[in-house]
Design an enzyme around this catalytic site. Structure first.
Site, PDB file in Angstrom:
ATOM      1  N   GLY A 121      36.787  30.836  39.584  1.00  0.00           N
ATOM      2  CA  GLY A 121      36.112  32.074  39.922  1.00  0.00           C
ATOM      3  C   GLY A 121      36.940  33.032  40.755  1.00  0.00           C
ATOM      4  O   GLY A 121      38.173  33.087  40.655  1.00  0.00           O
ATOM      5  N   SER A 122      36.265  33.768  41.620  1.00  0.00           N
ATOM      6  CA  SER A 122      36.855  34.939  42.277  1.00  0.00           C
ATOM      7  C   SER A 122      37.986  34.645  43.245  1.00  0.00           C
ATOM      8  O   SER A 122      38.648  35.584  43.702  1.00  0.00           O
ATOM      9  CB  SER A 122      35.763  35.725  43.004  1.00  0.00           C
ATOM     10  OG  SER A 122      34.865  36.293  42.073  1.00  0.00           O
ATOM     11  N   VAL A 123      38.231  33.383  43.592  1.00  0.00           N
ATOM     12  CA  VAL A 123      39.399  33.106  44.438  1.00  0.00           C
ATOM     13  C   VAL A 123      40.686  33.516  43.716  1.00  0.00           C
ATOM     14  O   VAL A 123      41.716  33.743  44.352  1.00  0.00           O
ATOM     15  CB  VAL A 123      39.460  31.614  44.838  1.00  0.00           C
ATOM     16  CG1 VAL A 123      38.246  31.228  45.677  1.00  0.00           C
ATOM     17  CG2 VAL A 123      39.586  30.705  43.628  1.00  0.00           C
TER      18      VAL A 123
ATOM     19  N   LYS B 122      41.187  36.314  42.354  1.00  0.00           N
ATOM     20  CA  LYS B 122      41.448  37.742  42.525  1.00  0.00           C
ATOM     21  C   LYS B 122      42.571  38.007  43.518  1.00  0.00           C
ATOM     22  O   LYS B 122      43.298  38.989  43.407  1.00  0.00           O
ATOM     23  CB  LYS B 122      40.169  38.456  42.954  1.00  0.00           C
ATOM     24  CG  LYS B 122      39.143  38.536  41.832  1.00  0.00           C
ATOM     25  CD  LYS B 122      37.788  39.002  42.306  1.00  0.00           C
ATOM     26  CE  LYS B 122      36.790  38.963  41.151  1.00  0.00           C
ATOM     27  NZ  LYS B 122      35.397  39.136  41.583  1.00  0.00           N
TER      28      LYS B 122
END
Length: 583
Positions: A292-294, A296
């Site tokens: 997921g967003s880690v 980014k």
């Protein structure tokens, strides 16, 4: 004929007064009584000597059997046990605390040809040798062989009880038993060895050749104090949010040393037979997940490092991206243009996807290959997971990978990469072995030092103003990134099954440690207002861990409001401009 009185005196000598020397009928030298006494004394001396000799023989045999018996001897009827394996070295943490050791124990074997009654022996042994049955013992004792193992690694009480039975044909051999004083605490790291002293799991398996016969302890990079805090806080969160599992990792940002590694659920290394597939599974190194967003943070580092964008660049995040039958949107989006810092702060999927497309598919794949995301991670464990990557790597893949979907890696992959993002840009091989103090292992540069400095500021921004506010602990200058990923299932995703995570470092002006925590399928609770996302579940968990371990590892609080710290952490970016690369 019966007489009522004493017999008549017929010998006048008997009427003479007796002296003390003749009280027993006389014992003058050369007389018959003197000879009889001497003969009796000689017999007593002889018997005493014989008893002493017999005692010495028996005692010697007992010493020989209990202390000196070894594989070089041939027990009765040529019943020879297998040679005893060489003892395994102790395993200790970085401070010398014992994690694994070997204790001498007796093992019981038999020569069935000497055992007089196999059925009776089996009946009497079964209650003592727990884990065996009378039928199994009877079968072994009836074999037409000179040697059979009956039970390995007995307790002292079991050995005592077997000796008391006094059954011929039973013998003991010196053996060793592997003991894990910390039980569950380091099970997924240390692992365990088998009854034949061969490593079967964890570093016991990977370092088996080094552990065998080594008299010096094997020093791991783990700090048992940090390990305890990490496990306790992960377990607390699993219980609080009714999750099915968790993973956590603490790594030295500059050396790659793993200071703590926990996977839940876990097992007791002293009783590996009670473990199952779920408890043996190492979520940190073997499990592969869409994180997921880690991701980014990695996408921003990649884009900034290529020079395609700057912190002042911006992207239109006012509406979802439509590509083929797919739609990429933001969770609680701002529905406007966002600068690069805002994309990270507000965790914009749209902005991350557009950043990746500015970099390009080939460069993105090359970047993740450089980070090691296209192969299994390196660590002194046999339980290592191989990433799942798209093939071919198309435009839609590049977009979703930018925000952590469409590629599955281990948490270990992520921590090693994030360490490089904050330590000045150098990727180092993770290790479970302790480095000598002051060691600076070689690594490979993956981003510029300037880019690393910018990433530290962005990660700090997430904690002060963004989705990671609940991770903040005053004085420790925490920075990081939240992640909330739906778990893949078949051709789609399980919308209510989340992996909630937070990866970060502290202190961000000079990061010493990188930490990742991941909770598997947390359920929203009243205290989280029904949410189960990374910001509500993993971020506060991260903050509690830092608050507890920082004093243990020697990281002192700092004045976050000092002018120097403010200068170090400020994000130097102007308002986003509608430039050609800002779509």
């Amino acid at each position: 004929m019966r007489r009522d009185g004493p017999p008549p005196v017929t010998d006048l000598a008997a009427c003479r007064p007796q002296t003390r020397g003749s009280a027993f009928g006389g014992s003058t030298p050369g007389g018959p009584l003197h000879a009889a006494v001497e003969k009796g004394q000689s017999r007593l001396v002889f018997l005493a000597a014989m008893f002493s000799l017999a005692f010495l023989v028996i005692a010697g045999r007992l010493v020989d059997v209990t202390l000196m018996a070894g594989p070089s001897e041939a027990p009765r009827a040529q019943a020879q046990p297998r040679p005893v394996e060489t003892e395994r070295a102790d395993i200790v943490d970085r401070n010398g605390t014992l994690l694994a050791t070997s204790l001498p124990t007796p093992s019981l074997y038999a020569n069935p040809k000497v055992v007089p009654d196999a059925a009776d022996a089996a009946r009497r042994l079964a209650p003592i040798l727990t884990g065996t049955t009378e039928a199994e013992l009877r079968t072994k004792l009836q074999e037409d062989r000179s040697f059979v193992w009956l039970k390995r690694q007995l307790t002292p009480r079991q050995q005592h009880d077997v000796i008391r039975l006094g059954i011929p044909g039973l013998e003991f051999q010196r053996d060793e038993r592997r003991i894990y004083p910390q039980g569950r605490l380091v099970a997924h790291v240390v692992g365990f060895s088998g009854i034949d002293h061969t490593g079967l799991q964890g570093v016991e398996k990977t370092l088996d050749n080094r552990i065998r016969g080594n008299r010096e302890p094997i020093e791991l990079s783990l700090d048992l104090r940090v390990q305890h805090v990490l496990r306790e806080e992960l377990q607390r969160t699993v219980t609080e949010f009714k999750a099915i599992g968790a993973a956590g990792l603490v790594m030295d940002a500059h050396t790659g040393e793993v200071v703590a590694l926990v996977s839940l659920p876990d097992y007791d290394a002293n009783s590996p037979g009670t473990a199952n597939e779920q408890t043996l599974f190492n979520r940190v190194t073997l499990g592969v997940y869409e994180m997921g967003s880690v991701f980014k943070v990695l996408t921003a580092a990649m884009a900034l490092d290529t020079g395609k964008i700057t912190l002042s660049s911006g992207y239109d995040a006012s509406r979802p991206i439509q590509i083929s039958r797919f739609s990429i949107s933001d969770y609680k989006g701002k529905n406007r243009w966002l600068s690069v810092p805002e994309i990270i702060k507000y965790s914009s999927n749209i902005g991350a996807a557009k950043m990746a497309m500015d970099v390009g598919i080939n460069q993105q794949r090359a970047f993740f290959e450089k980070l090691g995301f296209l192969k299994a991670p390196q660590l002194e464990l046999p339980e290592l997971g191989f990433p799942l990557v798209p093939n071919p790597w198309r435009e839609i893949n590049a977009m979703t990978i930018a925000f952590g979907h469409g590629i599955s890696v281990t948490p270990l992959h992520v921590v090693a990469a994030e360490a490089a993002m904050v330590n000045g840009g150098v990727l180092r091989k993770p290790t479970l072995l302790k480095y000598p103090y002051g060691t600076h292992p070689d690594g490979s540069r993956v981003i510029k030092a300037k880019t690393s400095d910018e990433i530290r500021r962005l990660m700090r921004l997430v904690v002060t103003d963004g989705s990671g506010k609940k991770a903040n602990v005053p004085g420790y200058l925490i920075g990081g990134k939240t992640g909330s990923a739906e778990k893949a299932a078949g051709n789609g995703y399980r919308r209510k099954a989340l992996l909630s995570s937070f990866v970060g470092a502290f202190p961000m002006n000079d990061p010493q440690y990188v930490i990742l925590v991941m909770i598997d399928e947390p359920q929203g609770q009243i205290q989280s207002q029904g949410y189960a996302t990374g910001g509500w579940v993993a971020a506060p968990l991260f903050g509690r861990i830092v608050e507890r371990i920082a004093p243990l590892v020697g990281v002192a609080p700092i004045d976050e409001d000092s002018p120097q710290i403010r200068r170090d952490m400020v994000v130097q970016a102007s308002a986003p401009a509608r430039s050609p690369n800002a779509r």
